[in-house]
Design a protein around this motif. Structure first.
Motif, PDB file in Angstrom:
ATOM      1  N   MET A   1       1.414  -0.826   0.133  1.00  0.00           N
ATOM      2  CA  MET A   1       0.276  -0.006  -0.611  1.00  0.00           C
ATOM      3  C   MET A   1       0.941   0.854  -0.181  1.00  0.00           C
ATOM      4  N   ALA A   2       0.596   1.981  -1.191  1.00  0.00           N
ATOM      5  CA  ALA A   2       1.477   3.670  -0.690  1.00  0.00           C
ATOM      6  C   ALA A   2       1.476   3.991   0.021  1.00  0.00           C
ATOM      7  N   LYS A   3       2.273   4.567   0.792  1.00  0.00           N
ATOM      8  CA  LYS A   3       2.356   6.126   1.912  1.00  0.00           C
ATOM      9  C   LYS A   3       2.318   7.340   1.581  1.00  0.00           C
ATOM     10  N   VAL A   4       1.239   7.416   2.113  1.00  0.00           N
ATOM     11  CA  VAL A   4       0.921   8.965   1.327  1.00  0.00           C
ATOM     12  C   VAL A   4       0.948   9.867   2.873  1.00  0.00           C
ATOM     13  N   ASN A   5       1.831  11.209   2.702  1.00  0.00           N
ATOM     14  CA  ASN A   5       1.987  11.926   3.778  1.00  0.00           C
ATOM     15  C   ASN A   5       1.500  12.879   3.662  1.00  0.00           C
ATOM     16  N   ILE A   6       0.671  13.230   3.911  1.00  0.00           N
ATOM     17  CA  ILE A   6       0.222  14.558   4.340  1.00  0.00           C
ATOM     18  C   ILE A   6       0.522  15.392   5.207  1.00  0.00           C
ATOM     19  N   GLU A   7       0.942  16.418   4.649  1.00  0.00           N
ATOM     20  CA  GLU A   7       1.755  18.139   5.668  1.00  0.00           C
ATOM     21  C   GLU A   7       0.662  18.597   5.474  1.00  0.00           C
ATOM     22  N   LYS A   8      -0.344  19.390   6.305  1.00  0.00           N
ATOM     23  CA  LYS A   8      -1.198  20.256   6.273  1.00  0.00           C
ATOM     24  C   LYS A   8       0.071  21.359   6.784  1.00  0.00           C
ATOM     25  N   LYS A   9      -0.077  22.099   6.582  1.00  0.00           N
ATOM     26  CA  LYS A   9       0.441  23.475   6.972  1.00  0.00           C
ATOM     27  C   LYS A   9      -0.846  24.124   8.115  1.00  0.00           C
ATOM     28  N   ILE A  10      -0.251  24.508   9.343  1.00  0.00           N
ATOM     29  CA  ILE A  10      -1.788  24.819   9.613  1.00  0.00           C
ATOM     30  C   ILE A  10      -1.290  26.208  10.253  1.00  0.00           C
ATOM     31  N   LEU A  11      -2.015  27.636  10.376  1.00  0.00           N
ATOM     32  CA  LEU A  11      -1.263  28.458  10.714  1.00  0.00           C
ATOM     33  C   LEU A  11      -1.743  29.112  12.429  1.00  0.00           C
ATOM     34  N   THR A  12      -0.752  29.452  12.892  1.00  0.00           N
ATOM     35  CA  THR A  12      -1.065  29.711  14.115  1.00  0.00           C
ATOM     36  C   THR A  12      -2.206  31.269  13.979  1.00  0.00           C
ATOM     37  N   LYS A  13      -2.609  31.450  15.316  1.00  0.00           N
ATOM     38  CA  LYS A  13      -3.062  32.650  15.097  1.00  0.00           C
ATOM     39  C   LYS A  13      -2.793  33.813  14.384  1.00  0.00           C
ATOM     40  N   ASN A  14      -1.121  34.305  15.206  1.00  0.00           N
ATOM     41  CA  ASN A  14      -0.634  35.563  14.975  1.00  0.00           C
ATOM     42  C   ASN A  14      -0.613  35.644  13.427  1.00  0.00           C
ATOM     43  N   GLU A  15      -0.237  34.055  12.289  1.00  0.00           N
ATOM     44  CA  GLU A  15       0.248  34.133  11.685  1.00  0.00           C
ATOM     45  C   GLU A  15      -0.731  34.551  10.454  1.00  0.00           C
ATOM     46  N   MET A  16      -2.400  34.100  10.689  1.00  0.00           N
ATOM     47  CA  MET A  16      -2.698  34.491  10.523  1.00  0.00           C
ATOM     48  C   MET A  16      -3.414  36.383  10.761  1.00  0.00           C
ATOM     49  N   LYS A  17      -3.441  36.509  11.793  1.00  0.00           N
ATOM     50  CA  LYS A  17      -3.070  38.141  12.628  1.00  0.00           C
ATOM     51  C   LYS A  17      -2.631  38.612  10.822  1.00  0.00           C
ATOM     52  N   ALA A  18      -0.949  37.954  11.215  1.00  0.00           N
ATOM     53  CA  ALA A  18      -0.129  38.870  10.158  1.00  0.00           C
ATOM     54  C   ALA A  18      -0.252  39.206   8.611  1.00  0.00           C
ATOM     55  N   ALA A  19      -1.075  37.840   8.177  1.00  0.00           N
ATOM     56  CA  ALA A  19      -1.085  37.793   6.806  1.00  0.00           C
ATOM     57  C   ALA A  19      -2.555  39.307   6.496  1.00  0.00           C
ATOM     58  N   GLU A  20      -3.283  39.598   8.066  1.00  0.00           N
ATOM     59  CA  GLU A  20      -4.250  40.356   7.211  1.00  0.00           C
ATOM     60  C   GLU A  20      -3.505  41.709   7.519  1.00  0.00           C
ATOM     61  N   VAL A  21      -2.738  41.438   8.388  1.00  0.00           N
ATOM     62  CA  VAL A  21      -2.191  42.821   9.012  1.00  0.00           C
ATOM     63  C   VAL A  21      -1.411  43.505   7.323  1.00  0.00           C
ATOM     64  N   ARG A  22      -0.713  42.838   6.590  1.00  0.00           N
ATOM     65  CA  ARG A  22       0.437  42.021   5.293  1.00  0.00           C
ATOM     66  C   ARG A  22      -0.602  43.028   4.249  1.00  0.00           C
ATOM     67  N   GLU A  23      -1.560  42.113   4.214  1.00  0.00           N
ATOM     68  CA  GLU A  23      -2.731  42.174   3.079  1.00  0.00           C
ATOM     69  C   GLU A  23      -3.604  43.899   2.786  1.00  0.00           C
ATOM     70  N   ARG A  24      -3.866  43.882   4.434  1.00  0.00           N
ATOM     71  CA  ARG A  24      -4.466  45.513   4.146  1.00  0.00           C
ATOM     72  C   ARG A  24      -3.088  46.520   3.808  1.00  0.00           C
ATOM     73  N   LEU A  25      -1.604  46.487   4.269  1.00  0.00           N
ATOM     74  CA  LEU A  25      -0.512  47.320   3.661  1.00  0.00           C
ATOM     75  C   LEU A  25       0.152  46.930   3.104  1.00  0.00           C
ATOM     76  N   LYS A  26      -0.297  46.502   2.236  1.00  0.00           N
ATOM     77  CA  LYS A  26       0.774  46.363   0.591  1.00  0.00           C
ATOM     78  C   LYS A  26       0.875  47.098  -0.436  1.00  0.00           C
ATOM     79  N   ASP A  27       0.900  48.427  -0.264  1.00  0.00           N
ATOM     80  CA  ASP A  27       1.203  49.660  -0.874  1.00  0.00           C
ATOM     81  C   ASP A  27       2.292  50.191   0.485  1.00  0.00           C
ATOM     82  N   VAL A  28       2.663  50.113   1.677  1.00  0.00           N
ATOM     83  CA  VAL A  28       3.057  50.665   2.805  1.00  0.00           C
ATOM     84  C   VAL A  28       4.050  49.489   3.012  1.00  0.00           C
ATOM     85  N   ALA A  29       5.385  50.163   2.841  1.00  0.00           N
ATOM     86  CA  ALA A  29       6.466  49.645   3.458  1.00  0.00           C
ATOM     87  C   ALA A  29       6.384  49.337   5.267  1.00  0.00           C
ATOM     88  N   VAL A  30       6.634  48.281   5.147  1.00  0.00           N
ATOM     89  CA  VAL A  30       6.279  47.434   7.069  1.00  0.00           C
ATOM     90  C   VAL A  30       7.887  47.096   6.776  1.00  0.00           C
TER      91      VAL A  30
END
Ligand code: MG
Ligand code: ZN
Length: 217
Positions: A1-30
C-alpha cells in the motif's frame, strides 16, 4: 500500500493576523526593528525618520513592556507613534500592530515597528512586515549574530550602531560582519553612529528603497 504523507500547513493565530495586516498594508513599506535592549533603536529612528518625514507619511509602533518613553521621543521628533505596552510579554504580536493601526490609520508610506528589546522570540513572530532589521551596538559582543542565528537568518538587514565608541571597546566590526554573513550571506549591512551622525544616510537610503519598492517604483 502506498504511503501517503499529508503535510498540512496549519497557520497559527498570529500568522493569520499577520497575513491580514500585510494585506491591508500592501502598498506600505513595513519594517520590524529588533535588537537587544539598549542598542539604540529609538535614537536611530529619531535621526533617520527626521530625514524622511517631510517626504513620506510615516508612523511608528513602539513596543516596550512598560512606559511611553519611546513613543514620546518619536512624537517629539515629529513622527506619529503609538506605544504598545506588552506587560509580561517579551515580543510584539501581529494583533498589537493591528491595534496600533486602529489609531495610526492605514494611509501611510512607511510603518516602522520597534519591537521589544529581545533577539530571541521576536524572530518567531511575523508582524506583517516586509523585512526585519537587526541592530547591534559595539558595546555588545561582536558574536551576537552567531549567538542568535534564528534572528540573524530572519533579518534582511543588520545595522552596527555606536561606531563612535569603537576606540574604547573590543568590538571587531569585520569579525561581526563575517559571523553574520556566515549565517545569512544576503544580509544588507550598514554601520552607523547616531551620536557622531555618521552612516545615517545609508539607513535612510535603505528605508527609502523599501518605500519605493512597495509603491512599485
Ligand atoms: Mg527603544
Ligand atoms: Zn517573547
Amino acid at each position: 500500500m502506498a504511503k501517503v504523507n499529508i503535510e498540512k500547513k496549519i497557520l497559527t493565530k498570529n500568522e493569520m493576523k499577520a497575513a491580514e495586516v500585510r494585506e491591508r498594508l500592501k502598498d506600505v513599506a513595513v519594517l520590524n526593528f529588533v535588537s537587544s535592549p539598549g542598542s539604540g533603536k529609538t535614537t536611530l529612528l529619531e535621526n533617520v525618520l527626521a530625514q524622511l518625514k517631510e517626504k513620506y507619511k510615516i508612523a511608528v509602533v513602539e513596543g516596550d513592556q512598560q512606559t511611553t518613553h519611546d513613543a514620546d521621543r518619536i512624537k517629539a521628533a515629529g513622527v506619529e507613534a503609538f506605544q504598545v505596552n506588552t506587560g509580561n510579554a517579551c515580543h510584539l504580536e501581529a494583533v498589537d500592530v493591528e491595534r496600533a493601526l486602529g489609531t495610526l490609520g492605514y494611509d501611510l508610506d512607511l510603518l516602522v515597528i520597534e519591537n521589544v528589546g529581545n533577539l530571541v522570540c521576536p524572530a518567531e513572530y511575523d508582524l506583517g512586515e516586509d523585512a526585519k532589521v537587526m541592530l547591534i551596538s559595539v558595546t555588545e559582543g561582536d558574536d551576537k549574530p552567531i549567538k542568535y542565528p534564528v534572528m540573524t537568518r530572519a533579518c534582511e538587514a543588520m545595522i552596527v550602531n555606536k561606531t563612535d565608541l569603537l576606540p574604547y571597546v573590543d568590538f571587531d566590526v569585520e569579525g561581526c560582519i563575517k559571523y553574520a554573513r556566515g549565517i545569512n550571506p544576503d544580509l544588507e549591512i550598514m554601520t552607523v553612529s547616531c551620536r557622531a551622525k555618521e552612516g545615517l544616510e545609508s539607513v535612510t537610503a535603505y528605508i527609502e528603497k523599501k518605500i519605493l519598492e512597495k509603491k512599485g517604483k
